[in-house]
Design a protein around this motif. Structure first.
Motif, PDB file in Angstrom:
ATOM      1  N   ARG A 191      43.752  28.945 -54.556  1.00 57.62           N
ATOM      2  CA  ARG A 191      44.421  28.464 -55.757  1.00 57.62           C
ATOM      3  C   ARG A 191      45.802  29.110 -55.850  1.00 57.62           C
ATOM      4  NH1 ARG A 191      40.793  25.749 -55.103  1.00 57.62           N
ATOM      5  NH2 ARG A 191      39.259  24.907 -56.564  1.00 57.62           N
ATOM      6  N   LEU A 206      49.446  24.897 -53.760  1.00 61.06           N
ATOM      7  CA  LEU A 206      49.714  25.723 -52.594  1.00 61.06           C
ATOM      8  C   LEU A 206      48.795  25.340 -51.449  1.00 61.06           C
ATOM      9  CD1 LEU A 206      51.007  28.102 -51.124  1.00 61.06           C
ATOM     10  CD2 LEU A 206      49.373  29.616 -52.285  1.00 61.06           C
ATOM     11  N   ARG A 207      47.520  25.118 -51.745  1.00 61.53           N
ATOM     12  CA  ARG A 207      46.583  24.708 -50.695  1.00 61.53           C
ATOM     13  C   ARG A 207      47.005  23.378 -50.077  1.00 61.53           C
ATOM     14  NH1 ARG A 207      40.996  22.779 -52.828  1.00 61.53           N
ATOM     15  NH2 ARG A 207      42.317  20.948 -53.162  1.00 61.53           N
ATOM     16  N   GLU A 238      50.033  22.144 -50.015  1.00 64.65           N
ATOM     17  CA  GLU A 238      51.283  22.346 -49.274  1.00 64.65           C
ATOM     18  C   GLU A 238      51.017  22.925 -47.893  1.00 64.65           C
ATOM     19  OE1 GLU A 238      55.505  22.948 -48.484  1.00 64.65           O
ATOM     20  OE2 GLU A 238      54.248  21.503 -49.543  1.00 64.65           O
ATOM     21  N   LEU A 239      50.129  23.906 -47.797  1.00 62.88           N
ATOM     22  CA  LEU A 239      49.799  24.495 -46.504  1.00 62.88           C
ATOM     23  C   LEU A 239      49.123  23.486 -45.594  1.00 62.88           C
ATOM     24  CD1 LEU A 239      48.488  27.946 -47.770  1.00 62.88           C
ATOM     25  CD2 LEU A 239      50.558  27.568 -46.415  1.00 62.88           C
ATOM     26  N   ARG A 288      59.995  25.765 -45.255  1.00 66.15           N
ATOM     27  CA  ARG A 288      58.867  25.481 -46.151  1.00 66.15           C
ATOM     28  C   ARG A 288      57.681  26.388 -45.836  1.00 66.15           C
ATOM     29  NH1 ARG A 288      57.566  19.199 -46.240  1.00 66.15           N
ATOM     30  NH2 ARG A 288      55.804  20.062 -47.431  1.00 66.15           N
ATOM     31  N   LYS A 316      58.244  29.888 -47.317  1.00 64.66           N
ATOM     32  CA  LYS A 316      58.033  29.906 -48.762  1.00 64.66           C
ATOM     33  C   LYS A 316      56.546  29.821 -49.105  1.00 64.66           C
ATOM     34  CE  LYS A 316      59.524  27.522 -52.988  1.00 64.66           C
ATOM     35  NZ  LYS A 316      60.332  26.395 -53.521  1.00 64.66           N
ATOM     36  N   ALA A 317      55.822  28.946 -48.394  1.00 65.05           N
ATOM     37  CA  ALA A 317      54.392  28.790 -48.674  1.00 65.05           C
ATOM     38  C   ALA A 317      53.611  30.035 -48.287  1.00 65.05           C
ATOM     39  CB  ALA A 317      53.858  27.561 -47.931  1.00 65.05           C
ATOM     40  N   ALA A 340      53.977  32.736 -50.866  1.00 61.12           N
ATOM     41  CA  ALA A 340      53.104  32.466 -52.012  1.00 61.12           C
ATOM     42  C   ALA A 340      51.648  32.746 -51.668  1.00 61.12           C
ATOM     43  CB  ALA A 340      53.280  31.016 -52.463  1.00 61.12           C
ATOM     44  N   TRP A 341      51.240  32.416 -50.441  1.00 56.27           N
ATOM     45  CA  TRP A 341      49.870  32.679 -50.010  1.00 56.27           C
ATOM     46  C   TRP A 341      49.614  34.187 -49.982  1.00 56.27           C
ATOM     47  CZ3 TRP A 341      47.579  30.410 -44.810  1.00 56.27           C
ATOM     48  CH2 TRP A 341      46.189  30.518 -44.849  1.00 56.27           C
ATOM     49  N   ALA A 368      49.094  35.442 -53.435  1.00 55.71           N
ATOM     50  CA  ALA A 368      47.817  35.040 -54.021  1.00 55.71           C
ATOM     51  C   ALA A 368      46.648  35.840 -53.455  1.00 55.71           C
ATOM     52  CB  ALA A 368      47.581  33.544 -53.800  1.00 55.71           C
TER      53      ALA A 368
END
Length: 544
Positions: free
Chosen positions: A236, A240-241, A243-244, A271, A274-275, A278-279, A282
């Motif tokens: 979550r 994000l999930r 996008e990956l 990209r 950035k992802a 964020a991962w 999280a």
């Protein structure tokens, strides 16, 4: 137990074969594709990309026509003692036993570099232990023999009761074969429920036979994969999930492109960075943060390569030219050599001027150098022997031997030449201040300008080559003639080329025809225009 029952209980060994991609030899681009099946001959292909495609297609062909996995097969991974996915124990540890289990499947295992693909007929648990395994097909569970007096009494049951059911649907392969770079479609990976007599999963509560039969298959969302990592379904936020997952599919789609697009690849890496940042936020994993930093660096590198390929500076200020002479100090030294020749030319005429330029660059650092006949024959000189003799008679040049011996000399036996005015001594270090490493670079640069292919094909004379040298050292950073593109005085050009000013328009036309000049305009006092992009690598821009 009877002979028939014993034969029925025997389990056949699981099948396995490997398709490999190997280099043919060191320094060669072609590769060899081989298959461990005895009937398949190896083939040599032109490149790794072509070989990888051929290897995958060869493996798909085997899977399409090959038999389905057999329910009674013995797990080939267990037969090999599971060395591929069981970590060896330490000196004080005992190796943990690996328990095979689940249905027999046909799995494809590959290495991360895409150099080999291995097909195994193994159990589902061993297939799941391989991080790169893709299940192509699953064997149906064999029917259990009925529980009755025959078993309690030790009698042998009929062979048909222990063999797989004839009514069970035959397992077939997907018509499109396995997908090694992404998750196989559901149709190609049929999942079968365990047999009714199998033990429940570890940690699960016992369930009745009716409940197990009535329980519907658990539906899970699509599991994405990117950079050899699986995207957790419970990750979550959902954006994000997704996008990956999408990025993984885009990277795999990019690998299938016939032609590279560095702009698209740079955007994908940006990209991804950035992802992954964020991962990492999280989940708190340091490895994800390191992957994000590497993706960020890859994005910058690929974007810079793209800008260089299209001729644009990374900072967007102007074109980037990979010049033969790379530094402004080298450009100044090249202009210094041309100015020295113009001020101290021992003989008149363009032929003598061009020869003196080339000999000066051969002997600029120490006053001594080597020369062969081909060096003179490669220049557009009308009478090279006579020019060399005149330079020797004037005292500007000294050669070891005669002029005829110099003209006939070959690279394996060059002639030593000396220019006394360039030889340094205790009181005079010489007119040039550059070192011995820069001298051959300057000489090579002049050879490239004078020996330009289009100038040679047009059979241009010495005065045209001298004009090319003058223009190569008299442009601004954008290729415009003169400082800030304002033009070059005709009088200075005529003096350098050793011609009359009235001859310059014809020389300019010949350079324009040879694709050296563009937009050239000759006025009473100036030559304006710009050099073409073709010759910009040979130029030495003026300081701003």
């Amino acid at each position: 137990m009877g002979v028939e029952a014993q034969a029925t209980n025997e389990r056949v060994a699981g099948r396995t074969w490997t398709v490999r991609l190997d280099p043919v030899g060191r320094g060669r681009a072609d590769v060899r594709v081989s298959c461990s099946r005895p009937a398949c001959a190896a083939q040599v292909l032109s490149s790794a990309a072509v070989g990888r495609t051929a290897a995958v297609e060869h493996l798909k062909a085997h899977l399409r026509v090959g038999p389905a996995p057999r329910p009674t097969a013995y797990c080939v991974c267990r037969a090999e003692e599971c060395h591929t996915h069981i970590r060896p124990a330490g000196p004080r540890e005992r190796p943990a036993p690996w328990r095979c289990g689940g249905a027999i499947v046909l799995a494809v295992v590959t290495d991360r570099e895409g150099r080999w693909w291995r097909v195994m007929e193994c159990c589902a648990r061993c297939a799941a232990a391989h991080p790169t395994a893709k299940v192509v097909a699953t064997a149906p569970a064999p029917d259990r023999p009925a529980t009755g007096d025959a078993h309690r009494g030790g009698g042998s049951a009929p062979a048909a009761s222990r063999a797989p059911s004839a009514a069970a649907p035959a397992t077939t392969f997907s018509s499109i074969g396995p997908h090694f770079s992404h998750r196989a479609p559901e149709a190609a990976v049929p999942q079968h429920a365990p047999a009714s007599g199998s033990a429940p999963a570890f940690g699960a509560a016992p369930a009745s036979r009716t409940a197990r039969q009535a329980r519907p298959a658990r539906q899970r969302g699509r599991r994405g994969r990117i950079a050899q990592r699986f995207v957790p379904h419970e990750l979550r936020p959902i954006a994000l999930r997704d996008e990956l997952t999408e990025l993984g599919e885009l990277f795999r789609a990019y690998q299938q492109r016939a032609e590279p697009d560095l702009a698209v690849l740079a955007d994908l890496h940006a990209r991804k960075a950035k992802a992954f940042f964020a991962w990492a936020e999280a989940t708190g994993e340091t490895a994800l943060r390191l992957d994000a930093q590497r993706a960020e660096q890859a994005a910058a590198t690929v974007r810079r390569q793209h800008l260089h390929r299209i001729g644009q500076a990374p900072d967007g200020e102007g074109p980037v030219v990979a010049r033969l002479l790379t530094a402004s100090a080298q450009w100044d030294h090249a202009r210094a050599v041309l100015a020295q020749v113009a001020d101290h030319a021992p003989l008149p005429g363009p032929d003598a001027r061009l020869l003196v330029v080339m000999l000066t660059l051969r002997t600029a650092q120490s006053g001594v150098g080597n020369l062969v006949g081909q060096d003179l024959k490669g220049l557009p000189l009308r009478e090279p022997e006579q020019l060399v003799a005149q330079l020797v008679e004037s005292g500007w040049l000294s050669i070891a031997g005669t002029v005829d011996e110099l003209i006939a000399s070959r690279p394996e036996c060059p002639t030593r030449i000396t220019v006394p005015s360039l030889t340094p001594d205790d009181g005079d270090p010489g007119p040039f201040t550059f070192g011995k490493k820069l001298r051959p670079r300057l000489s090579g640069w002049a050879q490239r300008v004078v020996g330009d292919k289009k100038l040679r094909k047009a059979k241009t004379e010495a005065e045209v080559r001298l004009l090319a040298l003058a223009l190569a050292t008299g442009i601004d950073a954008d290729g415009g003639l003169g400082a800030q593109g304002r033009g070059i005085e005709l009088e200075a050009l005529a003096s350098w080329c050793a011609v009359d000013p009235g001859e310059l328009p014809e020389l300019v036309d010949r350079l324009t025809t040879a694709d050296w000049l563009a937009e050239a305009v000759v006025t009473d006092t100036l030559l304006t225009g710009r050099l073409t992009e073709r010759v910009l690598p040979l130029t030495c821009p003026l300081p701003r």
